[in-house]
Structure formats: C-alpha cells, structure tokens
Scaffold this motif. Structure first.
Motif, short mmCIF file in Angstrom:
data_model
loop_
_atom_site.label_atom_id
_atom_site.label_comp_id
_atom_site.label_asym_id
_atom_site.label_seq_id
_atom_site.Cartn_x
_atom_site.Cartn_y
_atom_site.Cartn_z
N GLU A 143 0.83 -1.21 0.00
CA GLU A 143 0.00 0.00 0.00
C GLU A 143 0.86 1.26 0.00
OE1 GLU A 143 -3.00 0.16 -0.69
OE2 GLU A 143 -4.24 -1.31 0.35
N ASP A 144 2.09 1.16 0.50
CA ASP A 144 2.93 2.36 0.54
C ASP A 144 3.68 2.57 -0.78
OD1 ASP A 144 4.83 0.39 0.66
OD2 ASP A 144 5.69 1.00 2.58
N GLU A 155 -4.70 -13.42 1.00
CA GLU A 155 -5.76 -13.79 1.95
C GLU A 155 -6.29 -12.57 2.69
OE1 GLU A 155 -4.43 -18.36 3.12
OE2 GLU A 155 -3.41 -16.66 4.04
N TYR A 156 -5.38 -11.65 3.02
CA TYR A 156 -5.81 -10.44 3.72
C TYR A 156 -6.81 -9.67 2.87
CZ TYR A 156 -5.67 -5.75 5.68
OH TYR A 156 -6.02 -4.55 6.21
N VAL A 203 -10.41 -9.65 4.39
CA VAL A 203 -10.63 -8.45 5.19
C VAL A 203 -11.16 -7.29 4.35
CG1 VAL A 203 -9.56 -6.78 6.76
CG2 VAL A 203 -8.78 -9.16 6.76
N TRP A 238 -11.95 -7.16 0.71
CA TRP A 238 -12.97 -7.40 -0.33
C TRP A 238 -13.67 -8.75 -0.13
CZ3 TRP A 238 -8.08 -6.59 -3.47
CH2 TRP A 238 -7.76 -5.21 -3.55
N ASP A 275 -7.34 1.49 -10.81
CA ASP A 275 -6.69 1.62 -9.50
C ASP A 275 -6.15 0.25 -9.09
OD1 ASP A 275 -5.78 2.70 -7.17
OD2 ASP A 275 -7.75 3.16 -6.33
N PHE A 276 -5.15 0.25 -8.26
CA PHE A 276 -4.61 -1.03 -7.76
C PHE A 276 -3.95 -0.77 -6.41
CE2 PHE A 276 -1.65 0.85 -10.87
CZ PHE A 276 -0.52 1.08 -10.08
N ILE A 277 -3.63 -1.82 -5.74
CA ILE A 277 -3.02 -1.70 -4.41
C ILE A 277 -1.73 -0.89 -4.50
CG2 ILE A 277 -1.91 -2.99 -2.52
CD1 ILE A 277 -4.97 -3.22 -2.63
N GLY A 278 -1.64 0.18 -3.74
CA GLY A 278 -0.41 0.97 -3.68
C GLY A 278 -0.34 2.11 -4.68
N ARG A 321 -2.09 4.86 -5.17
CA ARG A 321 -2.23 6.22 -4.65
C ARG A 321 -0.90 6.72 -4.05
NH1 ARG A 321 -2.00 10.44 -3.28
NH2 ARG A 321 -3.49 11.94 -2.42
N SER A 322 -0.12 5.79 -3.50
CA SER A 322 1.15 6.21 -2.88
C SER A 322 2.16 6.72 -3.91
CB SER A 322 1.78 5.03 -2.13
OG SER A 322 1.04 4.75 -0.97
N ARG A 359 2.91 10.43 -4.21
CA ARG A 359 3.40 11.18 -3.05
C ARG A 359 4.67 11.93 -3.48
NH1 ARG A 359 4.96 8.17 1.29
NH2 ARG A 359 4.41 9.83 2.72
N ARG A 368 -9.82 0.48 4.34
CA ARG A 368 -9.11 0.91 3.15
C ARG A 368 -10.03 1.79 2.31
NH1 ARG A 368 -7.59 0.79 -1.94
NH2 ARG A 368 -5.36 0.61 -2.33
N LEU A 373 -11.36 1.51 -3.87
CA LEU A 373 -10.54 1.61 -5.08
C LEU A 373 -11.17 2.62 -6.03
CD1 LEU A 373 -9.72 -2.10 -5.94
CD2 LEU A 373 -8.06 -0.34 -5.40
N TRP A 419 -4.93 9.53 2.72
CA TRP A 419 -4.13 8.37 2.31
C TRP A 419 -3.03 8.09 3.35
CZ3 TRP A 419 -5.03 4.44 -0.58
CH2 TRP A 419 -3.99 3.57 -0.91
N VAL A 463 -2.35 4.70 5.36
CA VAL A 463 -1.15 3.87 5.20
C VAL A 463 -0.27 3.89 6.46
CG1 VAL A 463 0.98 3.50 3.87
CG2 VAL A 463 -1.10 4.19 2.70
N TYR A 464 -0.12 5.09 7.04
CA TYR A 464 0.91 5.21 8.08
C TYR A 464 0.40 5.42 9.50
CZ TYR A 464 4.06 5.72 4.14
OH TYR A 464 4.78 5.49 2.99
N TRP A 495 -8.29 -14.83 8.73
CA TRP A 495 -8.11 -13.59 9.48
C TRP A 495 -9.32 -13.42 10.39
CZ3 TRP A 495 -3.98 -10.16 9.23
CH2 TRP A 495 -3.06 -10.38 8.20
N LEU A 542 -14.63 -12.04 11.08
CA LEU A 542 -14.62 -10.68 10.51
C LEU A 542 -16.02 -10.11 10.34
CD1 LEU A 542 -11.83 -11.21 7.84
CD2 LEU A 542 -11.67 -9.79 9.90
#
Lengths: 998, 88
Positions: free
Chosen positions: A705-706, A740-741, A745, A747, A885-888, A890-891, A894, B27, B30, B39, B43-44, B66, B84
């Motif tokens: 994500e970062d 898995e996350y 968690v 989606w 869009d995809f994971i990370g 947006r970062s 920066r 999160r 998307l 953001w 993230v942080y 999880w 969850l």
C-alpha cells in the motif's frame, strides 16, 4: 565412618552407596543422595571459590537455589559447565569439579591482590577509572577487564548433550512441594482436576524435610512421602522433581526445566540432559516457600559463615555438621531450630541474639536444653583466613548504634538468620504488584493479575497450620471452578513450635574506628559502603542503585541480598522500604542452561529444510547447494576443480549458446479459483488482467500500500475461472498471506479462493536457443512451434504419459520454457530432460548462473526489489496501468516518490573490463575523496557477463539513466577496492527482448 | 506467550498466529479520490493505545483465516475474538 563431619544416624542419604568424585584434582567420596555441597562439607571443605571482584575466599552460604558463592566448573572439554551451583548439583560417580575465579589455586589466589587494594575498587569503579585516555578503551582496558570478568569458563566446543522441549496442559500447576503445595495438590487432584506438581529439588516435601512437626499422627516427612505416593498413583496427576518452574509468562504460560540425566550414573545415550516444559495451566498455585535472609556484619563473607536454615538442612537431610563449634547469630526465633538440632546431635552451639529477649516455646525448649544464649548481642567482626575461626561479639548499647564491650569467641562456623523472605518471583512475574508486609518486613503478592494464587510462606504465612489450610482450601476452590465436583478434602491437624517476633534489625554497627567490609551481596561483592557511596553520589531510584553497585545482579539475582539492600537504602534515605520499592523480578528465577532453551533446534535443525523432488539427482551430480530461504537450491554443478565463478560462467554460457535446465520448484505457486479471480488480480497487480485470454501467462508486479514493490511473477489463466500464480521464492509465504488479507478483510464480496501449491508441482526451466528443439522431443505429439506456443503462451500436455504444464516464460532472457509436473514425477521429468537434451548439449545450471543471466539482461530481482524501491526506480513504470486503481497506486503520487533525483537502476561496467565490482560497493564521484565521501548510489548485483566476457553490475543510483555515460568510482572499503567504472544501460544484453520471442 | 481463541479452531498458542494491526482501519475504496492526508492516515497513522485495542490476527499455522481480537495492550488480556463479519 571416616568422614569427619558426617553423622551416622540422621539424614536421607543412602549410606550403602559410596560415590567418588574429584574436587580441584583431589579425590573425595560422598553418598548417593548427597549434593556436591553436602559431600564437600562432610569432608570438612568449606572453601569452594573466590569472589567476583576482590577474590576473597568464599564457602557455601545456602543449601539450594539461593546460594550466592559456591559456583563451580563441572567436567572438562565439550561437556564442561561453568557456574554450576554446588548446592544443587547431585553427586554422581566420577563428577569432576573445579573452583572458579582463582589462580593458581583456590587457597592461594593471585587475584586476591584486589582485596588489598579494595579501597580503589568502589562502586562505579569501571565508570570512573577507564575514562581516559579514550583511545585506551579498546586496546588496553577492555581486554583486561574482559579477562578478569566472569567466573567460570564457557566450553569452546559444541554441547554434546541432547535437550528436549515438551508442551503440556493442565488445570492446576503447583510450583513447590512444601506443605502448602502438597496440600493444594491433594485437594485439587481429589476433586478431579488435572494437576502438575513441580519440585526443584530431588526430594519432595520442602520444609517438611527439616522441620520438627507432625501432621495428623505422622511426622512431617512421612506425611509428605505418603502424599507424594498418593499423588503419583492418580492418573490425573503429573509429579515432577528436579523441575524448576522458572518463568511466568502471559496467559498462564509457565516454563519449567526438568533435570533428566545428570543425576543418573549410566544414562541411556538417548536420554536428554534436560527437558524444557511449556505448560499452559488454567490455574497456578505458587507455593515456592521462602528464603532465609542474612545478617550484615564485619567480614560476614568468610567460608564457614552460612544461613542457619542451610546448616539445619545439611544436618537433617544429609547428616552433615557444618561445624563442631557453631555460633548461631539471629534476630528471630527460627534459628533456634538449628541450635536445637546441633544440641540434639551432641554439639554445643552459642546463640547470639540481637533481641533483648523472647519467650516463645522454641526459646523455652532451647533453654531447657541448656543452650547458651546471649541476648542483646551482635557480631561485629569475624576472623580466619580461609575459614572463619573466631567472632568478635559485643553487647549493644541501648540504641544499637555501638557496642558496650567486645570479646573474641572462637568458632568454626557461624549460622546466620535474619528472618524469612517469601519467594515472590513467579508471583511478580505474573504481573502481581507486590506489597510490603510490615509484620514480616518483606514483600508479598497482593492483587493477582493472571490466574495465580500464592500460598504458604511464599505468601508470608509462616505457620504450618496456615500453610496446610491455605493449601487445602485453594486446591479445592481452584479445582472446583474447573471440575465442579464438590469433592472437598479438609486439612489434617498439625503440631509445630510457636515463634515470636523478629527484631527489625539486620545491619550490625561497626566498632569505633573500624572499617570492616560488611557484605550485602556476596556474589557481586557489594558491601554496605558501596551502597552508602551510591546514595551519597545521588543515586536515588533503587533500579539505579542496583545498576551502579551491581547489587542483586548475576546468577543468584539477589535472592539473599535484595531486601537487605533495600533496607539499607531506606535507612540512609530516612524512608520506609515500600517507598523505596523493589527492583523488577524477571525470568528465569534460576540460571537455565542455554542448551535447554534451544532444545533440538541446533545446527541444521534450527529451521526446516525444504528440498525439491529432484534434490537427490542434484546431489549425485555434484551440485553445491545454497540456502534460498528454507530451500536448498543448487548453486552450481561442480566439474573437476572449478571455482564458483568458473562454473557459473560455464553454465550461463551454455544457456546462451545451447540449452540449460534449472530446478525452479522453489518458486512460490498459488492456485487461484473463482468467478472474480480476474477482477481480484486486476486489483492486486499493477497491470491489467481483465482481458488475459485462457492459455496465456502475464508478468505482474505487486506493490504494498505504501507504493514499494512487493513481489513479481507470472500468472497464467488455466481456464476461465482458474489461474496459476507464481511468486519469488523469498516472498511466497508473504504473498499468500497478502492475498488472503485482501480477500478476507478488504474485499470479502469477491468470490475467489487461493491455495498454496508450491510443493505440489515440480518445476524445470529450459532456457537457451536449443530449448524449443528439446521441448519438441519431450512432447512429440504437441505443436509447440512459435505460432502455436508463443512467448507467454501456455499448454497442457503429457510428458511420456505424465500430465504436464508447459509455460513459455523466461527469466534468463533467452528462448525459454518452464515445465511443471506433479512433484512425485519431478525426477522422472528431470531425467527425461537430461536424457533428450544430451544431443543439444544440455547442462543443468544453478542459481549463480541464473543470476548471471538475469543481471546481464537487466531483469530486476530481490537485490533491487529490496523493500525501498518503487516501480519507477527499477524500470517497471511500464507495468503501471493508468486506467485502473490497484493496491499501492495512490502512494506513487506522493511527493518524495515523484522526485526526479530518486535513485534508479542502471548498469555498471569497470573501465578496465576485468575487475568484478563487489556487491554493496558505493558509487562516488571521487574515489580518493576523504570521508564522508558523498554516496550517489550502490551496486546491487554483480556478475561476469558471458555475452561480453567482462564484469557487469546493476546499481541503484541518484538520477538513474541521466547518468549513463558518466565515469564514477565504485568503492568498497571492506574489500579494499576502488574501481573506476562507467554507467551504462541496465539492459546490457538483448535490450529489445527479441530472443524470448524468437 | 498469548493464548488466542481462533473463532474457527479454538484456543491455540500465539506462535500459530501472526499479528495484523488495527482492525478498525478501512481501506479507501478503489478508484476513489483521496487527499494526501486521508491516504497517509490510512497507510501510516495508527493509534497506539495503552489499553483496549481491536486488532486483526491471522491464523497462519492453522486455518489461515483472518479474524478480530479485542485485547488490552498493557495486560495482554483478551476479552473477545470474533469472525470478521461478527461484532467484537
């Protein structure tokens, strides 16, 4: 009886079995059931070692875990064990024992010169003395201090012994088998609970072994023996002796070590030396008893001066007299038990009591036996070089600040008692905040934080009656919460002596103009004057005083010294003990051998080893293996006297010229199924996945994500809703957890399942211009021509009747294929490849050649995807979809990530085209500039380019491709290298990527 | 070592699990425009409370699910664990 200090008619040792052992080179004997301490004392030996700082002669002070002095070295060679507690070592035939911290011998020790200069070794001596000149620290001071420090000598060879770990669960764990522990075990076990009872000594019973008491109509010891045999006969009870519960961890996880072998004369070679037990108990009963507190007086550390409880234990358990002319020095009644035991065995003790009087039953009993008692007296000083031979005794003045008169009394031992300190270590470790009990002048547990109950003298209840009642009640109450059986046992009646109040007085005054050392902590040579100095120098917190003076540190962790130290600080500061507080009790309660903690996780058993199904073939063909995570992978296949570099060159060259085969089984493989899989991949990977046709593979990059690159690999669409993902070897486990996350968690609406199939498939990569010809021999019925199986194509076919998957993917940059078959057919596949590859000059290649091939092609891998780089840094910007869009993603916008000066991947070649650049070298403008020499970047991976026959490296450097053509220096001070280099494109070979498509 | 009740498998030792951080972090969707601050927060930035904390754990050496845990970060007391889709 030839032992001078052994009595005939008392103790629990087996006099029918003599055991011989060696102490400092001389042979002695003891009996079965002796400890090393009791056997030496029976031989009249008190002097066992030298103290840590001043090298003062020291003898036994306790009889168990509380011993601060008698640390010895056992055995020799690999089996040697330093700092063993002589009071806990059970005597076995041929035991070899040596004193520690003395040279040339324990009775004449050169280091004792420190004692003459003790004026110059005050608290904080090291901090004050070795400050100047600064440059002396590393070369002069530190080596000398290191040599002088420590007591025993650690073995230089690997431990030959075997240690085991064991996991156990129970309803009630009871630590300590004294009266309260036995009572609670009986009550809990009879109420149906699963019970573990642990005792650190070899004998059960605790104080019942030494106290003159009766329970019901039996003597204390008999009652204990019967209780133990009853418990042992119950199927719901585990009874363990020689087992120390040393740590109380979260959620009632208790850790215990059991000594399983050292006491056995001819052990089976498979018997472990010790076992480490992890016990998760629903309830814990802490019945760890109490330790006797010493008194502080001048030269109170001489051999022959010991705890009165220890003297009693040596007498009653081992039939050993610690002396024939004893002085009992006490501030309380319990020491009179010891005096009475001496008297009953024909020895006349002198009791020196700090109190003005006491009139409990034990005093009357002593007086009736005509024991000589001096009330209002204290010991000011002792004499005797290697063993105490006299005491200076004085009558106190009215406020006990000095003595009215002093007299010398000869003696051969002094048994001291400063009352009792509950053993609260486990209770405190559980998180229980201790409180100070002013009646007993010691800390006891207060509010339990975990499921822990402290009972008996560990809780400050010093009478047997109370211990038994607490034990039976607690055992029933705790077990009934679990079993609900309501089967209650009641405490039997008991008989014991009554004891009066103790004197709140522990530290004897010095006679006028005398400066005797009065020791508080024997193991660390901390005296009253050191604590006074620390307080005078401004140390207020008890934690600071501890660290400055080393009070309560080292192996005994201040078991006998803590409270006396606190009392002194309190007195000097004019505070009360609870305001000063106590230092933190931390596990382990007693020293634990490292081997026990490590268990079987030694050497290659430290972690699992993963091997590919073709491993044996690699072994037979001279593979040299390398660790890749848990996997063992062939690094190269050695021919004749080849070096690693020569073999890698040969193997890589053969791939470029002919064809090579590489075992790629260790690559992570994840089977992904479900109607939403394409959508899922589209979110996880940076590039587009919705339109990937069935029967095609695609390269993908995942970000965190970062925005940092997380992993890369190819994923193949096997059928509409079925995909096969590959990951790098290193990240296979993390990628699965990552997927898995997001599925579970983030989606949960996506209908996708993921499953690791890494070990289900064996993989072989065929690479090189001849690979298509080889493939056609392996799959003669299948059309694998370029049109039918293009780059990134996928086919399923049979490899001589074995179902196989063929992927046309390439890591080497050559025309290449990867074949997967079920793991059990891995070797079959491999041997077929080698067999049919012979005519095309096939050679297997290992990870070193694999690296060479990918580096000269400019393919980034782990050394560039190092957890700091984003796609722009490693030339992967082409992999970033702009449409989705995809994971990370947006970062990546920066500010810092958009900085054009970011370090990016380039190629590097040495100007001389000869010198290989060490990985990790820094790239600098001026190779000869003095430090700090500004670093522009670093070399991430190096190889010998087989294409151009010169060294080539990848590097990550500020301003990246803008520097192509620049001349810089690669410096590696560790390798003493300073190499003139040129920055080139990272795509050194086949920059257009034509070969993979050919 | 903690003892954690996996909602699917029951009580197991901590060494079967891996920790997954604050369970309340959502999160951003998307494709949604988010400010730098939003953001960065996602993230942080994490709360680091002394006391009760809702967190995620992963039963990696077990069912690989999880789930959520409510735990006191100072005492390690675990009040509840939940799937969850359940409330803590």
């Amino acid at each position: 009886m030839s032992q001078k200090y052994r009595l005939d008619n008392i103790g629990y040792i087996n006099r029918d079995k003599k055991i011989s052992f060696t102490f400092n080179g001389k042979k002695y004997f003891g009996y079965e059931g002796d400890t090393l301490a009791s056997a030496l004392l029976a031989n009249g030996i008190h002097l066992v070692g030298r103290s840590f700082k001043y090298h003062r002669p020291r003898g036994f002070f306790g009889a168990g875990v509380d011993e601060p002095n008698a640390k010895v070295q056992l055995y020799k060679g690999a089996k040697t064990e330093p700092n063993a507690n002589a009071t806990e070592v059970e005597l076995v035939e041929d035991l070899i024992v040596k004193s520690q911290n003395c040279w040339p011998s324990v009775s004449f020790d050169f280091g004792a010169i420190n004692n003459l200069f003790q004026k110059f070794f005050p608290a904080g001596f090291y901090y004050k003395t070795f400050m100047w000149p600064k440059s002396f620290w590393y070369k002069v001071y530190e080596p000398i201090i290191r040599k002088a420090a420590g007591l025993g000598v650690a073995p230089l060879k690997p431990d030959p012994d075997r240690y085991e770990h064991k996991y156990e669960y129970c309803d009630v764990l009871i630590a300590g088998s004294g009266p309260s522990g036995l009572a609670s075990a009986l009550a809990a076990a009879k109420n149906g609970a699963r019970v573990i009872l642990a005792e650190d000594k070899s004998r059960f019973g605790g104080s019942l072994l030494v106290d003159e008491v009766t329970i019901g109509n039996k003597k204390g010891k008999e009652w204990a023996d019967e209780a133990i045999s009853q418990l042992k006969s119950m199927p719901n009870v585990i009874v363990k002796n020689r087992s120390q519960v040393f740590g109380y961890y979260d959620h009632n996880m208790m850790v215990m070590f059991e000594k399983t072998r050292d006491h056995i004369e001819n052990p089976n070679k498979f018997t472990p030396r010790q076992k480490l037990w992890y016990i998760r108990a629903k309830e814990i009963v802490i019945s760890t008893g109490s330790l006797e507190r010493p008194l502080i007086f001048g030269n109170n550390d001489r051999p022959g001066i010991l705890l009165s409880s220890a003297a009693k234990e040596y007498l009653k358990v081992y039939g050993v007299l610690v002396g024939r002319k004893p002085i009992i020095f006490t501030n309380n009644d319990s020491a009179y038990d010891t005096a009475i035991e001496f008297k009953k065995n024909g020895i006349n003790p002198l009791v020196v009591d700090t109190r003005t009087n006491s009139d409990s039953s034990v005093i009357s009993e002593a007086k009736n036996l005509n024991i000589d008692i001096k009330f209002s007296h204290g010991i000011a000083n002792t004499k005797g070089h290697l063993k105490v031979n006299s005491a200076t005794i004085g009558k106190f003045n009215s406020d006990k600040s000095s003595y009215e008169n002093l007299e010398e009394v000869s003696c051969d031992c002094i048994c001291v008692s400063g009352n009792w300190t509950p053993t609260v270590h486990l209770s405190s470790q559980s998180g229980n905040k201790l409180k100070f009990n002013e009646t007993i002048d010691a800390f006891i547990p207060s509010q339990s934080r975990q499921k822990e109950s402290t009972i008996g003298s560990a809780n400050g209840s010093f009478t047997l009656k109370q211990a038994l009642e607490d034990g039976f009640n607690k055992g029933f109450e705790l077990s009934n919460k679990i079993t609900n059986k309501n089967s209650k046992s009641t405490a039997p009646t008991s008989n014991e002596r009554s004891y009066g109040e103790h004197d709140k007085f522990w530290c004897m005054p010095l006679p006028k103009n005398k400066h005797y050392k009065r020791f508080v902590d024997f193991q660390n040579d901390v005296a009253v004057s050191d604590i006074e100095l620390a307080v005078r120098e401004g140390f207020r917190s008890i934690e600071h005083v501890k660290r400055y003076t080393t009070l309560g540190m080292a192996t005994d962790q201040g078991k006998t010294s803590n409270l006396n130290g606190l009392q002194l600080v309190s007195n000097i500061e004019g505070k009360i003990v609870p305001e000063v507080g106590h230092t933190t009790f931390r596990p382990p309660y007693t020293a634990v051998t490292i081997g026990t903690i490590v268990g079987r996780e030694v050497g290659k058993h430290y972690r699992p080893t993963r091997k590919s199904p073709m491993h044996e073939w690699h072994e037979k063909n001279n593979a040299v293996f390398v660790d890749a995570g848990l996997w063992l992978r062939p690094r190269y296949y050695k021919q004749d006297n080849e070096s690693l570099e020569e073999a890698a060159k040969r193997e890589a060259n053969n791939v470029r010229k002919n064809v090579g085969v590489c075992d790629v089984t260790s690559l992570g493989k994840i089977d992904i199924k479900g109607p939403d899989t394409a959508e899922f991949l589209n979110r996880i990977y940076t590039n587009a996945w919705m339109k990937l046709p069935v029967g095609k593979a695609r390269y993908g990059v995942m970000l965190r994500e970062d925005g940092i690159v997380f992993d890369d690999g190819t994923t193949t669409r096997i059928s509409e809703n079925h995909f096969h993902m590959t990951t790098t070897t290193a990240q296979a486990v993390n990628v699965l957890a990552h997927l898995e996350y997001y599925l579970q968690v983030v989606w949960p609406e996506l209908n996708v399942n993921v499953l690791s199939t890494t070990e289900q498939w064996a993989g072989a990569a065929l690479a090189g211009p001849n690979s298509r010809e080889l493939l056609s021999k392996l799959f003669p019925e299948t059309n694998i021509l370029n049109e039918a199986l293009p780059f990134m194509g996928y086919k399923e076919s049979d490899l001589f009747d074995v179902p196989a998957r063929i992927f046309r993917i390439s890591f080497s940059g050559e025309l290449a294929y990867e074949i997967n078959v079920e793991s059990s057919y891995g070797t079959f596949m491999w041997e077929k490849i080698i067999e049919f590859g012979q005519e095309m000059n096939i050679e297997p290649y290992g990870t070193e050649a694999l690296s060479t091939l990918r580096i000269e092609m400019g393919h980034v891998a782990g050394s560039e995807l190092d957890g700091r780089t984003i796609p722009y840094d490693v030339s992967l910007e082409g992999m970033l979809s702009k449409k989705k869009d995809f994971i990370g993603k947006r970062s990546l916008t920066r500010e810092a990530f958009l900085n054009p000066k970011r370090e990016k991947v380039v190629g590097v070649i040495p100007l001389d085209k000869k010198t290989t650049i060490p990985e990790g070298s820094h790239l600098v403008k001026d190779g000869n500039a003095s430090s700090p020499n500004p670093k522009l970047g670093h070399v991430s991976a190096s190889c010998w380019s087989v294409e151009y026959n010169n060294p080539f490296s990848l590097a990550i450097i500020q301003d990246g491709k803008n520097r192509i053509g620049e001349k810089l220096y690669a410096v590696s001070p560790l390798n003493n290298k300073n190499i003139a280099v040129e920055i080139v494109s990272s795509h050194y070979v086949d920059p257009k990527g034509e070969r993979v498509r050919s | 070592m903690l003892e954690i009740k996996c909602p699917y498998c029951g009580k197991r030792s901590q060494n079967e699990f891996s920790y997954g951080g604050d369970a309340n972090i959502k999160r951003p969707l998307l494709g949604k425009e988010v400010s730098d601050k939003e953001w960065d927060d996602f993230v942080y930035y994490r709360e680091n409370p002394r006391g009760n904390h809702s967190e995620l754990w992963h039963h990696v050496s077990g069912c690989r699910q999880w789930f959520k845990v409510s735990r006191n970060t100072a005492t390690h007391e675990i009040f509840k664990t939940a799937k969850l889709n359940e409330e803590l």
